[in-house]
Design a protein around this motif. Structure first.
Motif, PDB file in Angstrom:
ATOM      1  N   GLY A  74      -4.761  -4.082  -6.145  1.00  0.00           N
ATOM      2  CA  GLY A  74      -5.960  -3.279  -5.920  1.00  0.00           C
ATOM      3  C   GLY A  74      -7.240  -4.069  -6.028  1.00  0.00           C
ATOM      4  O   GLY A  74      -8.190  -3.844  -5.270  1.00  0.00           O
TER       5      GLY A  74
ATOM      6  N   GLN B 296     -12.326   2.666   4.340  1.00  0.00           N
ATOM      7  CA  GLN B 296     -11.770   2.427   3.008  1.00  0.00           C
ATOM      8  C   GLN B 296     -12.654   3.036   1.931  1.00  0.00           C
ATOM      9  O   GLN B 296     -12.163   3.646   0.966  1.00  0.00           O
ATOM     10  N   THR B 297     -13.958   2.887   2.104  1.00  0.00           N
ATOM     11  CA  THR B 297     -14.904   3.416   1.116  1.00  0.00           C
ATOM     12  C   THR B 297     -14.814   4.929   1.028  1.00  0.00           C
ATOM     13  O   THR B 297     -14.764   5.503  -0.071  1.00  0.00           O
TER      14      THR B 297
ATOM     15  N   TYR C 289      -5.555   8.582  -3.173  1.00  0.00           N
ATOM     16  CA  TYR C 289      -5.219   8.497  -1.746  1.00  0.00           C
ATOM     17  C   TYR C 289      -3.806   7.960  -1.521  1.00  0.00           C
ATOM     18  O   TYR C 289      -3.188   8.267  -0.508  1.00  0.00           O
ATOM     19  N   THR C 290      -3.276   7.153  -2.453  1.00  0.00           N
ATOM     20  CA  THR C 290      -1.947   6.600  -2.250  1.00  0.00           C
ATOM     21  C   THR C 290      -0.852   7.658  -2.309  1.00  0.00           C
ATOM     22  O   THR C 290       0.289   7.404  -1.921  1.00  0.00           O
TER      23      THR C 290
ATOM     24  N   HIS D  81     -11.378   6.073  -0.556  1.00  0.00           N
ATOM     25  CA  HIS D  81     -11.298   5.823  -1.998  1.00  0.00           C
ATOM     26  C   HIS D  81     -12.185   6.768  -2.799  1.00  0.00           C
ATOM     27  O   HIS D  81     -11.875   7.064  -3.955  1.00  0.00           O
ATOM     28  N   HIS D  82     -13.275   7.222  -2.214  1.00  0.00           N
ATOM     29  CA  HIS D  82     -14.198   8.071  -2.967  1.00  0.00           C
ATOM     30  C   HIS D  82     -13.975   9.564  -2.727  1.00  0.00           C
ATOM     31  O   HIS D  82     -14.298  10.379  -3.589  1.00  0.00           O
TER      32      HIS D  82
ATOM     33  N   SER E  21      -5.270   3.788   6.294  1.00  0.00           N
ATOM     34  CA  SER E  21      -5.962   2.733   5.559  1.00  0.00           C
ATOM     35  C   SER E  21      -5.384   1.368   5.889  1.00  0.00           C
ATOM     36  O   SER E  21      -6.109   0.404   6.176  1.00  0.00           O
TER      37      SER E  21
ATOM     38  N   ARG F 117      -9.368  10.694  -4.129  1.00  0.00           N
ATOM     39  CA  ARG F 117      -9.256   9.826  -5.290  1.00  0.00           C
ATOM     40  C   ARG F 117      -7.848   9.240  -5.449  1.00  0.00           C
ATOM     41  O   ARG F 117      -7.703   8.076  -5.762  1.00  0.00           O
TER      42      ARG F 117
ATOM     43  N   ASN G 141       0.827  -1.207   0.000  1.00  0.00           N
ATOM     44  CA  ASN G 141       0.000   0.000   0.000  1.00  0.00           C
ATOM     45  C   ASN G 141       0.865   1.264   0.000  1.00  0.00           C
ATOM     46  O   ASN G 141       0.522   2.270   0.608  1.00  0.00           O
TER      47      ASN G 141
ATOM     48  N   SER H 138     -14.071   1.629  -8.492  1.00  0.00           N
ATOM     49  CA  SER H 138     -14.115   1.697  -7.022  1.00  0.00           C
ATOM     50  C   SER H 138     -15.509   1.392  -6.499  1.00  0.00           C
ATOM     51  O   SER H 138     -15.679   0.638  -5.531  1.00  0.00           O
TER      52      SER H 138
ATOM     53  N   TYR I 179      -7.403   4.925  -9.162  1.00  0.00           N
ATOM     54  CA  TYR I 179      -8.554   4.051  -9.330  1.00  0.00           C
ATOM     55  C   TYR I 179      -9.682   4.800 -10.044  1.00  0.00           C
ATOM     56  O   TYR I 179     -10.005   5.934  -9.692  1.00  0.00           O
TER      57      TYR I 179
END
Length: 232
Positions: free
Chosen positions: A28, A157-158, A167-168, A161-162, A177, A165, A11, A109, A104
């Motif tokens: 992923g 996590q949801t 996030y990494t 990710h939303h 995370s 966008r 991650n 996602s 993603y």
């Protein structure tokens, strides 16, 4: 060990090491979503199904049903994972070399977390159905802990990710995370095992006696052809 998994496999918590496992789609989709969160939910679903079938419906669980569960899981992840893998990475997840991060797609996602939430919703329904079962295998308190921690993890996590966008690209998002994923998975195992393991090590005879007494009280030994030793 973390270094061997590479940057993407951890991650992005290990910097600058992109080895043969460096695939955003591999980790992923397959590792984190299908073989990670979805399998975690599916295993707990089947455990509760077996629990309810034996102690609430008083029915046996056969070898065929175990095999059927494994086949069902394989079919679900293949039906979703293979077509998604064959799609263009612009529609799923792609690696951006300039920023060394995975990006993603929104639809990807939503679909991925949708299948996780569907499985987890099924688990919550079964957990509610099992709330009043009082047997020697009663694990409702343990299940409640798992429900709370895993629901927090999946919800976090949801949101990440939303809302974030990419996030990494943010250290705080990667660390938190990973922390919630690790907390939910490891705590679940410890929660289920620490009481029997501790008692088997330090209070073996007393724990064994009480457990066999509860087994007899459940009335399930005869159904399964079990002969329990005397505890007197």
């Amino acid at each position: 060990m973390l270094w061997c998994l590479g940057t993407i496999g951890t991650n992005f918590n290990v910097d600058g090491y992109f080895n043969f496992t460096s695939s955003c789609l591999l980790f992923g989709l397959w590792f984190r979503i299908l073989v990670g969160m979805f399998m975690f939910a599916f295993v707990h679903i089947f455990r509760l199904y077996v629990y309810i079938r034996i102690f609430k419906r008083r029915q046996k669980v056969t070898y065929v049903q175990y095999v059927a569960a494994a086949v069902l899981y394989a079919v679900i992840i293949a039906a979703y994972g293979i077509p998604v893998t064959l799609m263009h990475n612009k529609l799923t997840v792609k690696f951006v070399p300039e920023f060394q991060t995975c990006v993603y797609g929104r639809l990807f996602s939503e679909m991925s977390f949708g299948i996780v939430w569907a499985a987890w919703a099924a688990f919550l329904v079964l957990a509610y159905m099992a709330r009043n079962i009082n047997t020697s295998f009663k694990e409702y308190k343990e299940m409640l802990i798992i429900v709370v921690l895993t629901s927090i993890s999946i919800a976090y996590q949801t949101v990440v990710h939303h809302v974030v966008r990419e996030y990494t690209a943010y250290r705080w998002a990667r660390i938190t995370s990973t922390f919630f994923e690790y907390l939910a998975s490891q705590t679940s195992l410890i929660t289920l095992l620490w009481v029997p393991v501790y008692n088997c090590i330090f209070h073996r005879r007393e724990f064994r006696r009480k457990f066999f007494d509860k087994m007899k009280a459940d009335g399930m030994a005869a159904r399964y052809g079990m002969t329990l030793p005397t505890t007197s």
